[in-house]
Write a protein that holds these residues in place. Structure first.
Motif, PDB file in Angstrom:
ATOM      1  N   SER A  29       0.820  -1.217   0.000  1.00 37.14           N
ATOM      2  CA  SER A  29       0.000   0.000   0.000  1.00 37.14           C
ATOM      3  C   SER A  29       0.853   1.266   0.000  1.00 37.14           C
ATOM      4  O   SER A  29       0.320   2.357  -0.202  1.00 37.14           O
ATOM      5  CB  SER A  29      -0.943   0.008   1.198  1.00 37.14           C
ATOM      6  OG  SER A  29      -0.205  -0.041   2.389  1.00 37.14           O
ATOM      7  N   ALA A  30       2.155   1.141   0.203  1.00 36.99           N
ATOM      8  CA  ALA A  30       3.030   2.319   0.279  1.00 36.99           C
ATOM      9  C   ALA A  30       3.487   2.733  -1.114  1.00 36.99           C
ATOM     10  O   ALA A  30       4.619   2.501  -1.536  1.00 36.99           O
ATOM     11  CB  ALA A  30       4.218   2.048   1.186  1.00 36.99           C
ATOM     12  N   VAL A  31       2.546   3.337  -1.849  1.00 34.80           N
ATOM     13  CA  VAL A  31       2.783   3.816  -3.214  1.00 34.80           C
ATOM     14  C   VAL A  31       2.307   5.255  -3.257  1.00 34.80           C
ATOM     15  O   VAL A  31       1.226   5.555  -2.741  1.00 34.80           O
ATOM     16  CB  VAL A  31       1.955   2.983  -4.228  1.00 34.80           C
ATOM     17  CG1 VAL A  31       2.022   3.593  -5.626  1.00 34.80           C
ATOM     18  CG2 VAL A  31       2.426   1.532  -4.247  1.00 34.80           C
ATOM     19  N   THR A  80       6.334  10.067 -12.592  1.00 33.51           N
ATOM     20  CA  THR A  80       7.159   9.332 -11.633  1.00 33.51           C
ATOM     21  C   THR A  80       6.324   8.987 -10.404  1.00 33.51           C
ATOM     22  O   THR A  80       5.589   9.828  -9.900  1.00 33.51           O
ATOM     23  CB  THR A  80       8.364  10.203 -11.188  1.00 33.51           C
ATOM     24  OG1 THR A  80       9.102  10.616 -12.342  1.00 33.51           O
ATOM     25  CG2 THR A  80       9.285   9.446 -10.236  1.00 33.51           C
ATOM     26  N   LEU A  81       6.479   7.763  -9.918  1.00 39.22           N
ATOM     27  CA  LEU A  81       5.860   7.364  -8.662  1.00 39.22           C
ATOM     28  C   LEU A  81       6.920   6.689  -7.807  1.00 39.22           C
ATOM     29  O   LEU A  81       8.019   6.384  -8.277  1.00 39.22           O
ATOM     30  CB  LEU A  81       4.651   6.448  -8.903  1.00 39.22           C
ATOM     31  CG  LEU A  81       4.832   5.157  -9.686  1.00 39.22           C
ATOM     32  CD1 LEU A  81       5.483   4.064  -8.841  1.00 39.22           C
ATOM     33  CD2 LEU A  81       3.487   4.654 -10.207  1.00 39.22           C
ATOM     34  N   LEU A  82       6.579   6.439  -6.552  1.00 44.02           N
ATOM     35  CA  LEU A  82       7.491   5.695  -5.701  1.00 44.02           C
ATOM     36  C   LEU A  82       6.756   4.575  -4.977  1.00 44.02           C
ATOM     37  O   LEU A  82       5.540   4.658  -4.752  1.00 44.02           O
ATOM     38  CB  LEU A  82       8.224   6.604  -4.717  1.00 44.02           C
ATOM     39  CG  LEU A  82       7.444   7.380  -3.677  1.00 44.02           C
ATOM     40  CD1 LEU A  82       7.047   6.499  -2.494  1.00 44.02           C
ATOM     41  CD2 LEU A  82       8.268   8.549  -3.163  1.00 44.02           C
ATOM     42  N   VAL A  83       7.507   3.532  -4.656  1.00 44.44           N
ATOM     43  CA  VAL A  83       6.999   2.369  -3.943  1.00 44.44           C
ATOM     44  C   VAL A  83       8.001   2.041  -2.838  1.00 44.44           C
ATOM     45  O   VAL A  83       9.210   1.996  -3.093  1.00 44.44           O
ATOM     46  CB  VAL A  83       6.894   1.140  -4.873  1.00 44.44           C
ATOM     47  CG1 VAL A  83       6.249  -0.027  -4.137  1.00 44.44           C
ATOM     48  CG2 VAL A  83       6.131   1.462  -6.149  1.00 44.44           C
ATOM     49  N   CYS A  84       7.510   1.811  -1.607  1.00 43.94           N
ATOM     50  CA  CYS A  84       8.383   1.394  -0.502  1.00 43.94           C
ATOM     51  C   CYS A  84       8.180  -0.093  -0.253  1.00 43.94           C
ATOM     52  O   CYS A  84       7.043  -0.541  -0.066  1.00 43.94           O
ATOM     53  CB  CYS A  84       8.053   2.170   0.771  1.00 43.94           C
ATOM     54  SG  CYS A  84       8.272   3.944   0.601  1.00 43.94           S
ATOM     55  N   VAL A  89      13.179   2.461  -1.017  1.00 44.85           N
ATOM     56  CA  VAL A  89      12.258   3.331  -1.754  1.00 44.85           C
ATOM     57  C   VAL A  89      12.649   3.249  -3.222  1.00 44.85           C
ATOM     58  O   VAL A  89      13.772   3.602  -3.595  1.00 44.85           O
ATOM     59  CB  VAL A  89      12.344   4.789  -1.263  1.00 44.85           C
ATOM     60  CG1 VAL A  89      11.329   5.649  -2.011  1.00 44.85           C
ATOM     61  CG2 VAL A  89      12.123   4.864   0.240  1.00 44.85           C
ATOM     62  N   PHE A  90      11.710   2.757  -4.045  1.00 46.99           N
ATOM     63  CA  PHE A  90      11.931   2.626  -5.486  1.00 46.99           C
ATOM     64  C   PHE A  90      11.306   3.835  -6.179  1.00 46.99           C
ATOM     65  O   PHE A  90      10.083   3.998  -6.156  1.00 46.99           O
ATOM     66  CB  PHE A  90      11.275   1.343  -6.016  1.00 46.99           C
ATOM     67  CG  PHE A  90      11.921   0.068  -5.553  1.00 46.99           C
ATOM     68  CD1 PHE A  90      11.683  -0.438  -4.284  1.00 46.99           C
ATOM     69  CD2 PHE A  90      12.784  -0.637  -6.387  1.00 46.99           C
ATOM     70  CE1 PHE A  90      12.277  -1.616  -3.848  1.00 46.99           C
ATOM     71  CE2 PHE A  90      13.391  -1.821  -5.969  1.00 46.99           C
ATOM     72  CZ  PHE A  90      13.137  -2.309  -4.692  1.00 46.99           C
ATOM     73  N   PHE A  91      12.136   4.668  -6.786  1.00 51.33           N
ATOM     74  CA  PHE A  91      11.629   5.762  -7.620  1.00 51.33           C
ATOM     75  C   PHE A  91      11.505   5.234  -9.043  1.00 51.33           C
ATOM     76  O   PHE A  91      12.488   4.725  -9.617  1.00 51.33           O
ATOM     77  CB  PHE A  91      12.585   6.958  -7.583  1.00 51.33           C
ATOM     78  CG  PHE A  91      12.530   7.723  -6.291  1.00 51.33           C
ATOM     79  CD1 PHE A  91      11.639   8.777  -6.117  1.00 51.33           C
ATOM     80  CD2 PHE A  91      13.362   7.387  -5.225  1.00 51.33           C
ATOM     81  CE1 PHE A  91      11.579   9.485  -4.923  1.00 51.33           C
ATOM     82  CE2 PHE A  91      13.308   8.095  -4.029  1.00 51.33           C
ATOM     83  CZ  PHE A  91      12.416   9.146  -3.883  1.00 51.33           C
TER      84      PHE A  91
END
Lengths: 166, 166
Positions: free
Chosen positions: A42-44, A53-57, A136-138
Motif C-alpha cells: 500500500s506504500a505507493v 514518476t511514482l514511488l513504492v516502498c 524506496v523505489f523511484f
C-alpha cells in the motif's frame, strides 16, 4: 528457538498510526533476469508528472525485494473491489501459480500487468534508496492504463474497504 | 496574456491514472522561523518503522513549500469524515485565519497539530530531495497521536469519500 525481539514502543505507536492512514491496495509485479515475482503493497505514491514518476516502498526482507532491484522494472497494479482474495494471495504466497494466464498480460517493459486492474502503471526503476528496513523505489512511468467504471480496494483500520468512482 | 502550455499526453494519462489511486487526505502543517503554514496533500506514505519514518511529496511551486524546508519540521494531520470543508480551505487558501485556536494545538516540534485528526504524526524533516516539479520530504516521526473511533476522508476518482474503522 529464539524469541522475536519486542517491538519498541515508538515503532508500535507508528504502526498503529499508519493503520489509520487509508491507502489503496496494489500488486507490485516484476519480471526479467531475476524471474517473475509480485507482492501486495500500500506504500505507493505519486511524485511528479514531469516526467511521470511514482514511488513504492518495499521491505528489504520481502522475498521479491532483490528481484525488483535486479529486474529494474515493475508494474503497480491498483486493485478494485473484486480483488480482495487476489490481494491476500500476493500478501501470503510467493509461487508462480498466482500468475494465472487468463488474468495477466505482459506490459511493454516485460513485467506482468493485471488485465482488470483499476489502473496499472508500467515503470522502469530509476533509483533505489535504502531507508532503515525498507527500500524506496523511484519509478519512471512508461505507460498508464485505466479501466472504465473503476472501483477501489482500500486498506484502513486493519481491514479492507471498497469504493466506486463517480 | 500568455496561454498556459498544454499538458503533454503522457503527463495527462499519468494524472488520470493517479486520480484512481485512492488516498487519505491530510493537512501538512509547519511553524518555525519561516512562519506558520499548511496545505492539503494526499501524497504521503510510510517508509519504515526503524526509526519511524514517513515521506510527503509537495509541489515546489506551493506557497508553503519553502517554509517546510526552512522550518525543518512538519505535522501530517490525517483527516476524518468531518473534515471535508477544512480540507478544501487548506487546498484553496493560505491565510493564518485557517488556524482557528479551538481546533489546533502545538506539537512537541512546535508545529500546528489538528486536535481531532484521525491520526497526527509530528515530524522532524530529515532529508529533502528534488524530483521534477516536486520535493520529497523524508520525515522522522517524533510522536504519533491516534483518535478513538477513527474515520477516514479519502480522495478517489476526483471526489471525496469517507470510511469508518472497525
Amino acid at each position: 528457538m529464539t524469541t522475536p525481539a519486542p517491538i519498541p514502543a515508538e515503532a508500535q505507536a507508528f504502526r498503529n498510526g499508519m493503520s489509520l492512514l487509508g491507502a489503496a491496495v496494489n500488486l507490485i509485479t516484476t519480471d526479467g533476469p531475476a524471474g517473475r515475482h509480485g507482492l501486495t503493497a500500500s506504500a505507493v505514491c505519486s511524485v511528479t508528472d514531469t516526467p511521470p514518476t511514482l514511488l513504492v516502498c518495499i521491505n528489504r526482507n520481502a522475498f521479491a525485494h532483490d528481484a525488483f532491484v535486479r529486474n529494474a522494472a515493475l508494474c503497480v497494479n491498483v486493485l478494485g473491489e473484486e480483488h480482495q482474495a487476489l490481494s491476500l494471495s500476493f500478501a501470503r504466497y510467493t509461487g508462480e501459480d498466482r500468475f494465472v494466464p487468463e488474468a495477466w498480460g505482459v506490459a511493454a517493459t516485460g513485467v506482468p500487468v493485471l488485465k482488470n486492474a483499476t489502473v496499472s502503471f508500467d515503470c522502469r526503476i530509476a533509483d533505489v534508496q535504502t531507508r532503515g528496513t525498507h527500500s524506496v523505489f523511484f519509478c519512471e512511468v512508461q505507460a498508464t492504463s485505466v479501466k472504465d467504471q473503476a472501483s477501489a480496494l482500500l486498506w484502513f483500520g486493519r481491514g479492507f474497504h471498497t469504493l466506486k468512482a463517480g
